[in-house]
Scaffold this motif. Structure first.
Motif, PDB file in Angstrom:
ATOM      1  N   ALA A 120       9.554  41.300  18.421  1.00  0.00           N
ATOM      2  CA  ALA A 120      10.411  41.079  17.266  1.00  0.00           C
ATOM      3  C   ALA A 120      11.851  41.213  17.726  1.00  0.00           C
ATOM      4  N   GLY A 121      12.749  40.446  17.125  1.00  0.00           N
ATOM      5  CA  GLY A 121      14.152  40.540  17.505  1.00  0.00           C
ATOM      6  C   GLY A 121      14.986  39.434  16.894  1.00  0.00           C
ATOM      7  N   PHE A 122      16.305  39.550  17.146  1.00  0.00           N
ATOM      8  CA  PHE A 122      17.239  38.560  16.638  1.00  0.00           C
ATOM      9  C   PHE A 122      17.017  37.234  17.346  1.00  0.00           C
ATOM     10  N   ASN A 123      17.153  36.121  16.553  1.00  0.00           N
ATOM     11  CA  ASN A 123      16.877  34.817  17.139  1.00  0.00           C
ATOM     12  C   ASN A 123      18.027  33.826  17.005  1.00  0.00           C
ATOM     13  N   ASN A 124      18.726  33.826  15.854  1.00  0.00           N
ATOM     14  CA  ASN A 124      19.668  32.732  15.661  1.00  0.00           C
ATOM     15  C   ASN A 124      20.697  33.084  14.574  1.00  0.00           C
ATOM     16  N   PHE A 125      21.922  32.537  14.772  1.00  0.00           N
ATOM     17  CA  PHE A 125      22.932  32.558  13.719  1.00  0.00           C
ATOM     18  C   PHE A 125      22.770  31.276  12.916  1.00  0.00           C
ATOM     19  N   ALA A 126      22.137  31.347  11.781  1.00  0.00           N
ATOM     20  CA  ALA A 126      21.922  30.159  10.956  1.00  0.00           C
ATOM     21  C   ALA A 126      23.113  29.939  10.027  1.00  0.00           C
ATOM     22  N   PHE A 159      15.689  36.535  12.273  1.00  0.00           N
ATOM     23  CA  PHE A 159      14.895  37.408  13.134  1.00  0.00           C
ATOM     24  C   PHE A 159      13.470  36.845  13.201  1.00  0.00           C
ATOM     25  N   HIS A 160      12.855  36.940  14.377  1.00  0.00           N
ATOM     26  CA  HIS A 160      11.473  36.487  14.562  1.00  0.00           C
ATOM     27  C   HIS A 160      10.556  37.691  14.763  1.00  0.00           C
ATOM     28  N   LEU A 161       9.383  37.608  14.143  1.00  0.00           N
ATOM     29  CA  LEU A 161       8.338  38.621  14.314  1.00  0.00           C
ATOM     30  C   LEU A 161       7.050  37.919  14.733  1.00  0.00           C
ATOM     31  N   VAL A 162       6.424  38.395  15.810  1.00  0.00           N
ATOM     32  CA  VAL A 162       5.163  37.835  16.302  1.00  0.00           C
ATOM     33  C   VAL A 162       4.158  38.977  16.417  1.00  0.00           C
TER      34      VAL A 162
END
Length: 386
Positions: free
Chosen positions: A309-315, A321-324
């Motif tokens: 899990a962690g930060f992914n993108n400035f939308a 943030f993505h969680l897998v």
């Protein structure tokens, strides 16, 4: 250029039949009288061989009847030996007598012809039982393919029997001195014609046999191909019937199905789930740093395996943030329940932590002519004086 004359077949003269039989009879009597001891030994040995072969056949038949599993090697061998014919056993015994007692040339020739027919035919019968037994053994691991195999075995048995006995007939005729070139060519042309006429049927049949043997999926498995997710209900000789998750029945030919990229969801060891969480830009950095650890705690509390899990993108309007995480089950229903529980738990935990989800928004800032930011709406009216 002279025309070739057809061979003249001589007529059998009735007056010559009796002298011929008389000649063979006299030769046989003379042979018997001159080889009494050899014949006695040969006949005794032949009887022992015949009795031994008959006893072996009887034992094999008993084992085959009492065998609980037809696909076992022991059962296949027993069924093969049980198919030993009486003609073969008799000819083996007679050939043994012929080899020991040195029969006359005419009688030896007749025995050799019959022995060749017996052994070639018997080998074809044995090979047929072995091939069919190995086919059943290879497909015997499937519990639900038995009906399909039984339906296919009718045609498989016919094809195997025709091929083996056609080869046996050619071998016998060739050993008898018959020119089999034309026969082989005729069988080849006939086979090509039949194959072209029934190309689609044979293609689907062999595809069904491939499914039974290779087992890319079985009855009851949930598979995915193209845009379809369905459970396999019936694997037929020509087509496979599937029940889609939306309820309708899908029917597709076996050859077409094997041409597709199939995903067998039943063989999945775990189900991987990915969440994309969009948070507002007003999220404090210190709180954003804690989000991966918060998500780890939520996933583990609900019995799933945390992956990352962690930060992914400035939308455009959010911090993504993505969680897998993995659900250690091949059951789709278990995955759906676990995904639901973890999603609700994340919503509850974020509410308690003061973390807000973002949604598509746009803020407009207005500036005065001198560049100072002004409110995009009128200031509130002053309160009336008392």
């Amino acid at each position: 250029m002279t025309a070739k004359s057809a061979p003249v077949i001589q007529r059998i003269q009735p007056d010559a039949v009796i002298p011929s039989f008389q000649y063979y009879w006299d030769a046989t009597v003379t042979w018997v009288q001159g080889n009494v001891f050899e014949l006695s030994v040969a006949v005794g040995t032949a009887i022992i061989v015949f009795v031994a072969l008959s006893w072996l056949k009887r034992i094999a038949s008993k084992i085959a009847r009492e065998s609980e599993h037809r696909a076992h090697v022991k059962s296949i061998v027993a069924r093969t030996l049980a198919r030993t014919s009486k003609f073969f056993r008799v000819m083996v015994s007679i050939e043994l007598v012929n080899q020991i007692a040195n029969a006359p040339a005419a009688l030896t020739h007749a025995i050799d012809i019959l022995f060749t027919i017996a052994i070639v035919t018997q080998v074809a019968i044995w090979l047929r039982e072995i091939i069919l037994g190995m086919i059943e053994r290879r497909a015997g691991e499937g519990l639900h393919e038995h009906e399909t195999l039984q339906s296919a075995m009718v045609l498989i048995r016919l094809l195997v029997s025709f091929a083996l006995f056609a080869v046996a007939a050619i071998v016998i005729l060739d050993n008898l001195g018959v020119n089999v070139t034309g026969l082989v060519a005729g069988l080849g042309v006939g086979g090509i014609a039949i194959g072209l006429a029934a190309q689609g049927i044979f293609s689907d049949l062999f595809a069904a046999i491939s499914i039974i043997f290779d087992k890319p999926f079985r009855r009851g498995d949930t598979v995915s191909y193209d845009n379809t997710v369905a459970r396999v209900e019936v694997i037929g000789m020509k087509s496979t019937r599937l029940r889609a998750l939306t309820g309708e029945e899908k029917i597709i030919s076996n050859s077409k199905l094997l041409e597709k990229e199939i995903t067998n969801n039943t063989l999945t060891l775990y189900r991987r789930v990915t969440f994309v969480l969009t948070l507002v830009y007003q999220t404090r950095p210190a709180l954003a740093k804690r989000i991966p650890e918060i998500l780890r705690e939520v996933v583990q509390e609900n019995g799933a395996q945390f992956i990352r899990a962690g930060f992914n993108n400035f939308a455009a309007s959010s911090l993504d943030f993505h969680l897998v995480f993995d659900i250690e089950s091949d059951d789709v229903e278990v995955m759906f329940r676990a995904r639901h529980d973890i999603g609700i738990a994340i919503i509850d935990r974020f509410a308690r932590e003061g973390i807000s989800f973002a949604y598509p928004t746009q803020t407009t800032f207005t500036a005065a002519p001198d560049g100072h930011m002004v409110m995009p709406y009128a200031p509130p009216a002053p309160a009336p004086k008392a």
